[in-house]
Scaffold this active site. Structure first.
Site, PDB file in Angstrom:
ATOM      1  N   VAL A 130       0.835  -1.204   0.000  1.00 12.65           N
ATOM      2  CA  VAL A 130       0.000   0.000   0.000  1.00 12.65           C
ATOM      3  C   VAL A 130       0.866   1.248   0.000  1.00 12.65           C
ATOM      4  CG1 VAL A 130      -1.858   1.246   1.156  1.00 12.65           C
ATOM      5  CG2 VAL A 130      -1.822  -1.258   1.207  1.00 12.65           C
TER       6      VAL A 130
ATOM      7  N   ALA B 293       3.740  -0.456   9.533  1.00 11.41           N
ATOM      8  CA  ALA B 293       3.065  -1.191  10.604  1.00 11.41           C
ATOM      9  C   ALA B 293       3.146  -2.682  10.335  1.00 11.41           C
ATOM     10  CB  ALA B 293       1.592  -0.768  10.705  1.00 11.41           C
TER      11      ALA B 293
ATOM     12  N   TYR C  65      -3.368  -6.862  17.168  1.00 10.25           N
ATOM     13  CA  TYR C  65      -3.240  -5.929  16.045  1.00 10.25           C
ATOM     14  C   TYR C  65      -4.233  -4.780  16.181  1.00 10.25           C
ATOM     15  CZ  TYR C  65      -3.886  -4.063  11.336  1.00 10.25           C
ATOM     16  OH  TYR C  65      -4.028  -3.221  10.262  1.00 10.25           O
TER      17      TYR C  65
ATOM     18  N   LYS D  98      -3.538  -0.737  16.940  1.00  5.27           N
ATOM     19  CA  LYS D  98      -3.968   0.317  16.028  1.00  5.27           C
ATOM     20  C   LYS D  98      -4.818   1.364  16.739  1.00  5.27           C
ATOM     21  CE  LYS D  98      -2.521   0.112  11.989  1.00  5.27           C
ATOM     22  NZ  LYS D  98      -1.388   1.002  11.662  1.00  5.27           N
TER      23      LYS D  98
END
Length: 319
Positions: A12, A74, A145, A149
């Site tokens: 990404v 990340a 996870y 976040k």
């Protein structure tokens, strides 16, 4: 704008860096490992640093005074986070703190308060009953996870409240497809895994349960457009949170059918016990459409699979 993209060596991040450069921004790509990704647009500055080693961030000039930062560096695997939570919190939380510390130093030197666009995830919602999920849904992550976040989100929004940055949080759902030479090769995710079976480089696709679990998929190029739109979404001292999605859910069985339809090949499947996971995760993305005029123009499942298949190589011959 002078824009720093962290995680620019990733799937990404690479598309985001290229999209920003194509829009005329001066892009600096932060990567952790050498050699740097040669597929990035010529003219993008590439610097090497590790978010967990703050001295390398300083050496890379992260405190030089950027107008905006797209923070995509990340760890992102849900199941892996459950077996190694400390690593996930270190990278996703401590790494974000270190980045903001260098940006704050840059603000003191250059008097520029940057806009930080944080890549977050629908994993922060856990297993909500409300579908599609609005941004007002209280976070309730069920894995390390998602918890890491939501912690990163809180850090950037609290920092924005000081006036030292502006903050935009983009909660993505499932980013897939391919663009500009950037493809997702992570076979822990459904589309790369299914395409590997279709390509003959993997033997079988494991389906958890009956394949009825529903997710939504956003084309990586549409996701990159969301980062572009977010660069001037807020002034310093303010923050916004946006879901980035289509609102159209697709089951695992429907994804596999799309892969077979697009590739013209059979995806051999084996049934496995159901996994402990939300039965449905679909975004209510009306806020980003209204406030940033963002539209997912490429995010049909067939377009996503087609673009990903075009970037899948090598392929075994059909017997």
């Amino acid at each position: 704008m002078r824009v720093l993209v962290t995680g620019a060596a990733g799937f990404v991040g690479g598309v985001v860096a290229d999209t920003l450069a194509a829009a005329g921004h001066q892009v600096t790509a932060l990567v952790r490992n050498e050699p740097p990704p040669a597929r990035l647009t010529p003219g993008i500055e590439i610097v090497k640093a590790d978010l967990l080693e703050i001295h390398t961030l300083a050496a890379a000039g992260i405190d030089r005074g950027f107008d905006a930062v797209c923070h995509l560096a990340a760890l992102t695997r849900v199941r892996e986070s459950q077996s190694d939570p400390l690593r996930y919190f270190a990278v996703n939380v401590t790494g974000t703190v270190n980045l903001l510390s260098l940006l704050e130093r840059g603000t003191q030197i250059s008097d520029i308060a940057p806009i930080v666009v944080l890549g977050s995830s629908c994993a922060v919602y856990g297993t909500p009953e409300t579908q599609p999920i609005p941004e007002t849904q209280p976070p309730a992550p069920t894995n390390a996870y998602g918890a890491s976040k939501i912690s990163a989100e809180q850090i950037v929004t609290h920092q924005a409240a000081t006036g030292r940055i502006g903050a935009v949080v983009l909660r993505s759902f499932n980013i897939a497809g391919a663009a500009g030479g950037h493809a997702d090769n992570d076979r822990s995710r459904i589309i790369p895994a299914a395409l590997a079976v279709a390509a003959g480089t993997s033997d079988v696709f494991g389906v958890n349960g009956d394949g009825a679990v529903i997710r939504e998929y956003v084309h990586v190029a549409d996701m990159a457009d969301a980062y572009l739109a977010a660069l001037d979404a807020v002034p310093p001292g303010h923050s916004e949170i946006f879901n980035v999605g289509t609102g159209a859910g697709v089951s695992v069985a429907e994804v596999l059918a799309a892969v077979e339809r697009v590739t013209g090949r059979t995806v051999r499947q084996v049934r496995r016990p159901p996994a402990a996971e939300p039965p449905m995760l679909v975004a209510d993305s009306r806020r980003i459409r209204a406030k940033l005029t963002w539209r997912p123009t490429r995010s049909t499942i067939d377009r996503i699979v087609t673009d990903a298949w075009d970037h899948t190589a090598p392929r075994a011959s059909v017997q």
